[in-house]
Enzyme design. Structure first.
Site, PDB file in Angstrom:
ATOM      1  CB  CYS A 108       4.465  -5.668   9.742  1.00  0.00           C
ATOM      2  SG  CYS A 108       5.475  -4.867  11.105  1.00  0.00           S
ATOM      3  N   GLY A 124       5.437  -2.190   7.523  1.00  0.00           N
ATOM      4  CA  GLY A 124       6.840  -2.574   7.805  1.00  0.00           C
ATOM      5  C   GLY A 124       7.248  -1.840   8.883  1.00  0.00           C
ATOM      6  CB  CYS A 146      -1.034   1.504   8.418  1.00  0.00           C
ATOM      7  SG  CYS A 146       0.118   0.937   7.659  1.00  0.00           S
ATOM      8  CB  SER A 191       5.282   3.790  16.888  1.00  0.00           C
ATOM      9  OG  SER A 191       5.102   4.193  15.235  1.00  0.00           O
ATOM     10  CG  LEU A 192       5.684   5.986  23.617  1.00  0.00           C
ATOM     11  CD1 LEU A 192       7.019   5.252  23.876  1.00  0.00           C
ATOM     12  CD2 LEU A 192       6.027   7.579  24.147  1.00  0.00           C
ATOM     13  CD  GLU A 218      -2.953  -0.764   2.665  1.00  0.00           C
ATOM     14  OE1 GLU A 218      -2.586   0.382   3.292  1.00  0.00           O
ATOM     15  OE2 GLU A 218      -3.475  -1.570   2.781  1.00  0.00           O
ATOM     16  CG  ASN A 273      -8.262   5.053  10.776  1.00  0.00           C
ATOM     17  OD1 ASN A 273      -9.179   5.838  10.728  1.00  0.00           O
ATOM     18  ND2 ASN A 273      -6.915   5.446  10.541  1.00  0.00           N
ATOM     19  CB  CYS A 287       1.277  -3.052  16.815  1.00  0.00           C
ATOM     20  SG  CYS A 287       3.111  -2.731  16.724  1.00  0.00           S
TER      21      CYS A 287
END
Length: 361
Positions: A111, A163, A340, A218-219, A91, A296, A115
């Site tokens: 990936c 990724g 994403c 990215s925390l 994407e 999202n 997460c």
């Protein structure tokens, strides 16, 4: 399978033309055709000899990607699904900002970070993209506007797609070199942001590179227990190790770090977490900035929902009162597959269903 000509940086392009027995300036000519005139075939490079064009055709392709799907949002966001030469899908997203056209690129097929809120990790990493496949995403988005006669130019890049960019470190660095080159697209380094999920050792390496590209982390949680529950990478790189690397980056570069914080309703969005985050950032608050991001929803992760506006504002106000620099990020593409990896995941699901239906009519 021939590589894309975009896989060559300007330096390696010069080396290649010399290996072909050509003069070094031919590299500049090829570069101009690719990035200024944005041709789609080597035959269009009219100031090159037939022999050199034949060598280019023999060894490279111009565009390694095939456009599968384009989704356009009412807010001007455009989401692209591209097919790679091996049939895998990625994407790319174009976002209209007040400062210009920003493109979010993908660096890996799938990936491995895992997460628990993200659509990208629903499909494990298949492979890294080479730098030519990353560059080609920018070129195809630009082509999309060129073909419509729209006098608009990609001006900003965020490396935040599918990724982990720092898990594909060398290809991503070569992508920066190509897209930043003043003879090519000439997108300024400070108009490029790379986001990592927290590979601490690579943050240190990146600090030592001396590039002017912006860093985002990215925390998504202010303590180890919560962060480990939603981001398994925290088990390998806990907050203490991550922030030691971030502090090294700031000391080395004197550059600001942006922290991405996705707002998950009643998970990480309470005033208590905002106070913890303020404490975590207190020593670097002059060179840190927090993006609060609306979630999202992803059907496969239905344990999460987006934080209501009042919780987001309470979190924001708490952080600001503690001296934190933060913003609630503008949403894009909420009427299309916005998350994403969502367009890719949904398309692959439909493709599998069609394949099953064909076998079992």
């Amino acid at each position: 399978m021939k590589p894309s000509i975009h896989s060559l940086t300007h330096q390696t392009m010069q080396e290649w033309v010399l290996e072909q027995g050509e003069k070094k300036f031919r590299a500049d000519q090829i570069w101009e055709w690719l990035y200024r005139k944005r041709v789609q075939s080597f035959e269009e490079m009219t100031n090159l000899s037939k022999d050199l064009i034949a060598k280019l055709n023999d060894q490279f392709v111009v565009n390694p990607l095939k456009q599968r799907i384009v989704q356009e949002s009412a807010d001007g966001t455009v989401k692209y699904l591209f097919e790679l030469p091996d049939g895998m899908l990625i994407e790319t997203v174009l976002m209209r900002q007040h400062y210009g056209l920003s493109v979010c690129v993908t660096t890996q097929v799938g990936c491995n970070i895992g997460c628990t809120f993200c659509a990208s990790g629903l499909i494990k990493k298949q492979r890294d993209l080479n730098n030519g496949e990353i560059v080609a995403q920018i070129m195809l988005v630009q082509k999309y506007f060129d073909e419509r006669g729209q006098d608009e130019r990609v001006s900003h890049i965020v490396v935040m797609g599918i990724g982990e960019p720092f898990d594909n470190y060398n290809n991503v660095l070569n992508f920066f070199r190509t897209i930043n080159d003043d003879k090519g697209m000439a997108i300024g380094a400070r108009h490029i942001t790379v986001s990592t999920l927290g590979l601490a050792h690579k943050i240190r390496d990146f600090a030592d590179e001396g590039v002017q590209v912006n860093l985002a982390v990215s925390l998504h949680a202010p303590n180890n227990e919560l962060r480990s529950s939603i981001m398994k990478i925290n088990r390998a790189f806990p907050i203490e190790k991550l922030f030691a690397a971030i502090e090294y980056y700031i000391e080395t570069t004197n550059r600001r770090v942006t922290f991405e914080y996705i707002m998950l309703n009643e998970v990480n969005d309470g005033v208590e977490q905002a106070l913890e985050l303020a404490e975590l950032l207190k020593n670097i608050k002059k060179l840190s900035y927090v993006n609060l991001i609306s979630y999202n929803p992803v059907s496969e992760h239905d344990q999460y929902s987006r934080s209501p506006k009042e919780r987001v504002l309470a979190f924001y106000d708490t952080l600001k009162k503690k001296g934190g620099n933060c913003v609630v990020r503008q949403e894009h593409g909420t009427d299309i597959d916005a998350a994403c990896g969502q367009l890719r995941s949904n398309t692959m699901k439909r493709d599998r269903q069609k394949a099953v239906a064909a076998v079992n009519p």
